[in-house]
Every structure is written in structure tokens, then in C-alpha cells.
Enzyme design. Structure first.
Site, mmCIF file in Angstrom:
data_model
loop_
_atom_site.group_PDB
_atom_site.id
_atom_site.type_symbol
_atom_site.label_atom_id
_atom_site.label_comp_id
_atom_site.label_asym_id
_atom_site.label_seq_id
_atom_site.Cartn_x
_atom_site.Cartn_y
_atom_site.Cartn_z
ATOM 1 N N THR A 1 0.811 -1.225 0.000
ATOM 2 C CA THR A 1 0.000 0.000 0.000
ATOM 3 C C THR A 1 0.838 1.266 0.000
ATOM 4 O O THR A 1 0.469 2.266 -0.629
ATOM 5 C CB THR A 1 -0.925 -0.005 1.242
ATOM 6 O OG1 THR A 1 -1.820 -1.092 1.121
ATOM 7 C CG2 THR A 1 -1.730 1.276 1.352
ATOM 8 N N THR B 1 -0.411 -21.961 19.393
ATOM 9 C CA THR B 1 -1.773 -21.669 19.843
ATOM 10 C C THR B 1 -2.495 -20.671 18.943
ATOM 11 O O THR B 1 -1.872 -19.771 18.372
ATOM 12 C CB THR B 1 -1.771 -21.131 21.297
ATOM 13 O OG1 THR B 1 -3.111 -20.748 21.656
ATOM 14 C CG2 THR B 1 -0.860 -19.926 21.473
ATOM 15 N N GLN B 2 -3.795 -20.830 18.879
ATOM 16 C CA GLN B 2 -4.623 -19.865 18.155
ATOM 17 C C GLN B 2 -4.820 -18.577 18.956
ATOM 18 O O GLN B 2 -5.284 -17.579 18.414
ATOM 19 C CB GLN B 2 -6.002 -20.478 17.848
ATOM 20 C CG GLN B 2 -5.928 -21.632 16.862
ATOM 21 C CD GLN B 2 -7.257 -22.346 16.660
ATOM 22 O OE1 GLN B 2 -8.302 -21.868 17.086
ATOM 23 N NE2 GLN B 2 -7.216 -23.498 16.036
ATOM 24 N N CYS B 3 -4.475 -18.614 20.249
ATOM 25 C CA CYS B 3 -4.593 -17.398 21.066
ATOM 26 C C CYS B 3 -3.549 -16.386 20.615
ATOM 27 O O CYS B 3 -2.448 -16.752 20.217
ATOM 28 C CB CYS B 3 -4.361 -17.710 22.537
ATOM 29 S SG CYS B 3 -5.616 -18.777 23.255
ATOM 30 N N THR C 1 1.520 -4.737 4.056
ATOM 31 C CA THR C 1 1.306 -5.128 5.452
ATOM 32 C C THR C 1 0.727 -6.537 5.599
ATOM 33 O O THR C 1 0.901 -7.166 6.631
ATOM 34 C CB THR C 1 0.353 -4.135 6.152
ATOM 35 O OG1 THR C 1 -0.903 -4.140 5.468
ATOM 36 C CG2 THR C 1 0.931 -2.743 6.188
ATOM 37 N N ASP C 2 0.054 -7.037 4.543
ATOM 38 C CA ASP C 2 -0.659 -8.314 4.700
ATOM 39 C C ASP C 2 0.261 -9.469 5.091
ATOM 40 O O ASP C 2 -0.112 -10.318 5.900
ATOM 41 C CB ASP C 2 -1.415 -8.670 3.407
ATOM 42 C CG ASP C 2 -2.625 -7.776 3.200
ATOM 43 O OD1 ASP C 2 -3.044 -7.107 4.171
ATOM 44 O OD2 ASP C 2 -3.152 -7.738 2.077
ATOM 45 N N ASP D 1 1.384 -6.636 -4.538
ATOM 46 C CA ASP D 1 0.521 -6.592 -3.367
ATOM 47 C C ASP D 1 0.993 -7.795 -2.544
ATOM 48 O O ASP D 1 1.059 -8.917 -3.064
ATOM 49 C CB ASP D 1 -0.943 -6.763 -3.796
ATOM 50 C CG ASP D 1 -1.896 -6.666 -2.623
ATOM 51 O OD1 ASP D 1 -1.676 -7.371 -1.624
ATOM 52 O OD2 ASP D 1 -2.857 -5.892 -2.697
ATOM 53 N N SER D 2 1.337 -7.566 -1.302
ATOM 54 C CA SER D 2 2.022 -8.641 -0.570
ATOM 55 C C SER D 2 1.121 -9.832 -0.280
ATOM 56 O O SER D 2 1.600 -10.851 0.214
ATOM 57 C CB SER D 2 2.657 -8.110 0.713
ATOM 58 O OG SER D 2 1.707 -7.994 1.733
HETATM 59 N N1 ASP Z 1 -2.716 -5.641 0.361
HETATM 60 C C1 ASP Z 1 -1.671 -4.723 0.771
HETATM 61 C C2 ASP Z 1 -0.359 -5.484 0.776
HETATM 62 O O1 ASP Z 1 -0.136 -6.254 1.669
HETATM 63 C C3 ASP Z 1 -1.969 -4.166 2.115
HETATM 64 C C4 ASP Z 1 -0.973 -3.175 2.635
HETATM 65 O O2 ASP Z 1 0.122 -3.025 2.173
HETATM 66 O O3 ASP Z 1 -1.314 -2.515 3.657
HETATM 67 O O4 ASP Z 1 0.428 -5.334 -0.127
#
Ligand code: ASP
Length: 339
Positions: free
Chosen positions: A16, A275-277, A93-94, A61-62
Site C-alpha cells: 500500500t 496456539t490460536q490465542c 502489510t498483509d 501486493d504482498s
Molecule cells: N494488500 C496490501 C499489501 O499487503 C496491504 C498493505 O500493504 O497494507 O500489499
């Protein structure tokens, strides 16, 4: 804080932070450096470290990240290691937490910072978190001795292999629920030097990965043995992250499922229990259900995040004989888990 005489390489891989709107929503676009330099020319340039920008040919896009991207990114950092004092990786961020974790394993023994950042709003938007995340990353990388892979986001400096994306739309998207923040940028920049890894000497291992070698098996109510059987019997699968309830508990009242796990371990598949926690750790054996996994030979994953467990397993499978993976998986290599 050191005087800003350091030279930093900013690697733009997509995400992003450098995206622009299209008919179908945000897409990554090239030309990040010009856009950044235009913004920075109005800032107090003398307060910035020397920086160079390397833009990858294929911006992604990650959510399209594949294991071969880790090899590419690790290779770029390794190839430039001696020419720069620190690195900033601009990443979506993904899957940022996966890449930060994997880089921490590939770059073990590092002696300078690699800071992974990105943003929730693109740099191209008037109101954005991109510039602040990038400038704060630059301040940390150029001003402090940080021999770690970190995620820097919304003023938080986190250990990369402890970080997870916890929020999809808030600007404080990342946290490290099982390890204290390494630093915080408020009015002043604070670094918790006592939480950092010791300085090492670089001896990097950047392997190629088989993308099918590691799978995640989530436990959920009603999980039968049929789907895990297909997954565990796939010839390429060498490692499994078992994503269990609470303190590391599986449904042990399902003997067929337990038998599938046991057969896989006997065939040499390394199964790691996390763990899923979001917070806390696996205590395999606190309950009789979890104790079943001890008997089967499943590796307790302590307080590893799913991202760190997945990438560590991939890294070890790609770099070690299968018989050694179990022992290495159970100890901390670069601060990723409590022992
Ligand atoms: N879909 C985007 C990515 O991971 C989301 C982001 O960067 O915030 O490339």
C-alpha cells in the site's frame, strides 16, 4: 543516538505504501523514489541520513507473496550488506510479519538494522501514515545500533519475528503480543536497548524454498481425519504448523485424527504446535488433550506466532537435515520464542 552519517538502502517491494487507486482498487505502481524525493525536498534534508532507493522490478501486493520472494529479498540484502549501514524494506502489510520473520532467520548474526515497514494509506494520499512510518524507520536505522530485523509501524519498533498484523484498518496495525516493544517514537525516540539481540557477525544463509514443504493445519470443531490425511500424506509436505486451541490442545477424542498425526511424525514430518490465542504460549501437557501430542512427538511451539513458526519451519527444512529440524525448532535462534 548516532549522528546521521549512515547510509541506508531503502528497498521498495510493493504494498500500500507505494500504491495508487485503479478501477479495481489499489495497485502497486513504480516511481516510488521520485514521489518520495519530491516530498522530502521540502523537509529538513540535513536531518536525513544518506539514502538510496532500490525498486524491485516486480512490485507486488504482498498478499501475492510467495516463498521465492524471500529468497529474492534476502539475496538483495546480502548482496548489498557491506555497502550500507542499514536497510529499510518497504513491504505490504498483509504478509509483512511473514517476511520480517523469515529475514530474521536468513540474516542471523546480523550487526546492523533491517527495518520492515509499509503503511495502511498510500504515500500518494494527502493524509497518510506512509511518510511517518518511513521517516521513523529511517530515524531508528540511521540513529541507533539495532542488530535485528524489526517491524516499524505507527511509532512502534517491534522485533520482526514477534510481530503480527492485528488490525486491518487501524493505523496501529502491528503489535508483538508476546515480547515488549523494542522502541517507541513519540515526541522523543526511545529505544529499549536491553531488549535487543546481541551484535553478531554476518554469516547469512539464503536458501531456495519448496513452497509445498510447509502447511498450516488449523484445528476447529468438527475437523475430521479425512482432510488432514490428504494434507499430511502429500509427498512434498515436510513440516506442519498445527494451530491448536488455548494452551496447545487438540481434539484428542478423535483417535483417527491423532493416528494421522502420529503416522506423519513417524514418517519424518515435523509438526509444530502453536496456539490460536494471540497472547501466551503452548503448554503441551497442561491438559490431557495436549499431552497426547507429547506422546506422538509433536514439537511444542512455545509462544511462537503463526508467522514465525511457519517461516522458521520453512527455513529449517530448506537448510537442515530433517532429523535435525526437531531439535532446532525447539530452541530460540534469534529471539523468536521463549525457551
Ligand atoms: N494488500 C496490501 C499489501 O499487503 C496491504 C498493505 O500493504 O497494507 O500489499
Amino acid at each position: 543516538m548516532k549522528v546521521m552519517k549512515r547510509k541506508i538502502l531503502v528497498i521498495y517491494a510493493g504494498g500500500t505504501i507505494g500504491m495508487q487507486g485503479s478501477e479495481n482498487g489499489y495497485v502497486p505502481v513504480s516511481g516510488f523514489e521520485q514521489r518520495l524525493r519530491a516530498l522530502l525536498s521540502s523537509a529538513n534534508a540535513d536531518q536525513l541520513p544518506a539514502l538510496e532507493v532500490l525498486e524491485l522490478e516486480q512490485l507486488i501486493d504482498s498478499s501475492n507473496l510467495q516463498p521465492h520472494h524471500w529468497t529474492e529479498l534476502g539475496g538483495i540484502i546480502k548482496a548489498h550488506w557491506s555497502q550500507y549501514d542499514g536497510f529499510i524494506l518497504l513491504h505490504g502489510t498483509d504478509t509483512m510479519a511473514y517476511t520480517a520473520s523469515m529475514l530474521s532467520f536468513m540474516l542471523q548474526g546480523m550487526d546492523k538494522p533491517v527495518i520492515v515497514t509499509g503503511s495502511q494509506i498510500p504515500l500518494a494520499q494527502l493524509r497518510n501514515d506512509a511518510l511517518d512510518n518511513l521517516l521513523t524507520s529511517l530515524m531508528f536505522a540511521a540513529g541507533y545500533d539495532i542488530p535485528e530485523v524489526c517491524v516499524c509501524f505507527n511509532g512502534r519498533l517491534l522485533r520482526g519475528n514477534r510481530a503480527s498484523k492485528l488490525k486491518s484498518s487501524a493505523l496501529d496495525a502491528f503489535d508483538s503480543p508476546n515480547y515488549g516493544w523494542l522502541g517507541r517514537a513519540g515526541i522523543h525516540i526511545e529505544l529499549h536497548a536491553e531488549r535487543l539481540l546481541p551484535v553478531g557477525s554476518a554469516d547469512f544463509n539464503i536458501p531456495d524454498f519448496n513452497p509445498d514443504a510447509v502447511v498450516v493445519l488449523p484445528i476447529y470443531p468438527g475437523l475430521s481425519s479425512r482432510i488432514p490425511r490428504d494434507l499430511l500424506n502429500h509427498h512434498a509436505v515436510k513440516g506442519v504448523v498445527l494451530h491448536t486451541y488455548g494452551a496447545g490442545n487438540p481434539p484428542d477424542a478423535n483417535p483417527e485424527l491423532m493416528a494421522e498425526l502420529e503416522r506423519a511424525v513417524k514418517r519424518g514430518v515435523n509438526i509444530v504446535n502453536v496456539t490460536q490465542c494471540l497472547q501466551g504460549q503452548v503448554s503441551q501437557g497442561a491438559y490431557a488433550t495436549g499431552a497426547t501430542l507429547n506422546r506422538i512427538g509433536v514439537i511444542p511451539g512455545s509462544d511462537l506466532t503463526l508467522e514465525a513458526a511457519f517461516t522458521k519451519l520453512h527455513y529449517l527444512i530448506a537448510t537442515q537435515p530433517a532429523a535435525q529440524v526437531k531439535e532446532t525448532m525447539g530452541r530460540s535462534l534469534c529471539g523468536e520464542m521463549a525457551e
